[in-house]
Design an enzyme around this catalytic site. Structure first.
Site, short mmCIF file in Angstrom:
data_model
loop_
_atom_site.label_atom_id
_atom_site.label_comp_id
_atom_site.label_asym_id
_atom_site.label_seq_id
_atom_site.Cartn_x
_atom_site.Cartn_y
_atom_site.Cartn_z
N LEU A 149 0.87 -1.24 0.11
CA LEU A 149 -0.23 -0.02 -0.05
C LEU A 149 0.90 1.26 0.09
O LEU A 149 2.15 1.02 0.48
CB LEU A 149 -0.76 0.02 1.16
CG LEU A 149 -1.90 -0.89 1.37
CD1 LEU A 149 -2.62 -0.90 2.77
CD2 LEU A 149 -3.00 -0.96 0.21
N ASP A 150 0.49 2.24 -0.53
CA ASP A 150 1.16 3.76 -0.54
C ASP A 150 1.24 4.04 0.85
O ASP A 150 0.41 3.63 1.61
CB ASP A 150 0.52 4.83 -1.24
CG ASP A 150 0.70 4.41 -2.77
OD1 ASP A 150 1.28 3.65 -3.25
OD2 ASP A 150 -0.25 5.11 -3.56
N LYS A 151 2.38 4.93 1.21
CA LYS A 151 2.67 5.12 2.47
C LYS A 151 1.40 6.04 3.11
O LYS A 151 1.08 5.70 4.28
CB LYS A 151 3.80 5.96 2.60
CG LYS A 151 3.99 6.69 4.08
CD LYS A 151 5.39 7.58 3.94
CE LYS A 151 5.66 8.30 5.20
NZ LYS A 151 6.99 8.94 5.20
#
Length: 339
Positions: A149-151
């Site tokens: 997942l993106d940060k």
């Protein structure tokens, strides 16, 4: 054993779970740093490097479970001495354990908060991958990531507890047996209440951030997202359910911006239009991995998990008066082809 008329031995190597989405040429840089760019391009042009038996280019993205054919003469340097992992602090160990929302003999699911990176990188020392030793729970094997997942994206993140479980989970992602549902608060409203966004994506040339993407009809890879509007506040904002059918980098963020409704807080793809002055948490990304369903790696039944949105997402939902009570409506599967 050799499958080529060339002298020497052909080797194969499987793509690991933590290499999902990596460009093939970067994969070679990682594993075979002594193989020059020109030499690699020649091997690709002549079909000596293949993935699952098919010809490929350096720009192609690889996925876990795929097999890379290595022609004779391509060898890796001697393995470096393993470095000791930084000692995991008690604070970080306690935090990662608090994020566990599901744990069985093969799978751990985390509800990742926004702001916590999944893997390390330039300037990123604190991340989920660095905390996984705290999730052994009696196992000798270290848990391993199977997707990302993106940060700044929150929500469900799966971790395999064994190598066999990692392989089966990676196959489920690769073979699109995984149903992923995201919620997003967007600025503006989509052009219709339900449909499909079918726009190919590629890396943006010259971007400082190597993961900056754009719609590219000539060189892009296929990217498909189904969406449904769950609620709206006039034409000002909407709550969307998003089902990514492919797994391209930043796919949901680019797709939402491309149809005129960037995700709230996503200045990277929506610019200043992704902000709403009256929303207290407008500068925080409003994208949440809400639900995931896939075959259980044990081969027995289906694994179905949900995670509630983080506080800033809930505050914004309440501020707009969006309804999220109809779980059946938000989780129903639209057709894969959209409209």
């Amino acid at each position: 054993m050799s499958d080529s008329p060339h002298r020497g031995h052909v080797q194969t190597r499987a793509v690991s779970a933590d290499e999902a989405g990596l460009r093939l040429d970067r994969w070679f840089q990682r594993h075979f740093p002594d193989l020059g760019h020109g030499a690699l391009q020649k091997l690709l042009r002549t079909g000596q490097v293949r993935i699952d038996g098919r010809r490929v280019e350096g720009k192609d993205r690889i996925e876990p479970g795929q097999t890379v054919r290595l022609p004779p003469g391509v060898t890796a340097p001697p393995p470096a001495r393993p470095r000791d992992r930084p000692r995991l602090s008690e604070r970080d160990a306690a935090e990662i354990r608090r994020l566990v929302v599901h744990c069985d003999a093969e799978v751990i699911a985390l509800d990742k908060p926004p702001g916590l990176a999944v893997q390390g990188g330039s300037g990123t020392e604190r991340h989920v991958d660095g905390m996984l030793d705290a999730l052994r729970f009696g196992y000798d094997e270290r848990p391993r990531l199977v997707h990302r997942l993106d940060k700044d994206t929150s929500g469900l993140l799966l971790v395999a507890r064994t190598g066999q479980a990692a392989k089966r989970l990676a196959e489920a992602f690769r073979d699109r047996e995984t149903e992923k549902l995201y919620w997003a608060v967007v600025v503006g409203v989509p052009p219709r209440a339900e449909g499909a966004i079918d726009l190919p994506l590629a890396k943006r040339p010259g971007a400082r951030d190597r993961e900056t993407m754009q719609v590219d009809h000539e060189a892009g890879q296929k990217a498909l997202t189904n969406f449904r509007e769950l609620d709206r506040a006039g034409k000002r904002a909407a709550l969307l359910a998003l089902w990514p059918r492919t797994g391209r980098t930043h796919q949901l963020r680019v797709h939402c911006a491309a149809i005129g409704c960037p995700i709230l807080g996503d200045r990277k793809y929506g610019g200043e239009e992704a902000l709403l002055a009256a929303v207290a948490d407008a500068r925080r990304l409003h994208l949440h991995a809400r639900r995931i369903a896939l075959p259980h790696p044990s081969g027995k039944g289906e694994l179905v998990l949900e995670a509630e949105p983080p506080p800033h997402f809930r505050r914004t939902v309440e501020a707009f008066g969006f309804s999220t009570g109809a779980s059946a409506k938000s989780s129903a599967k639209p057709s894969a082809s959209g409209d």
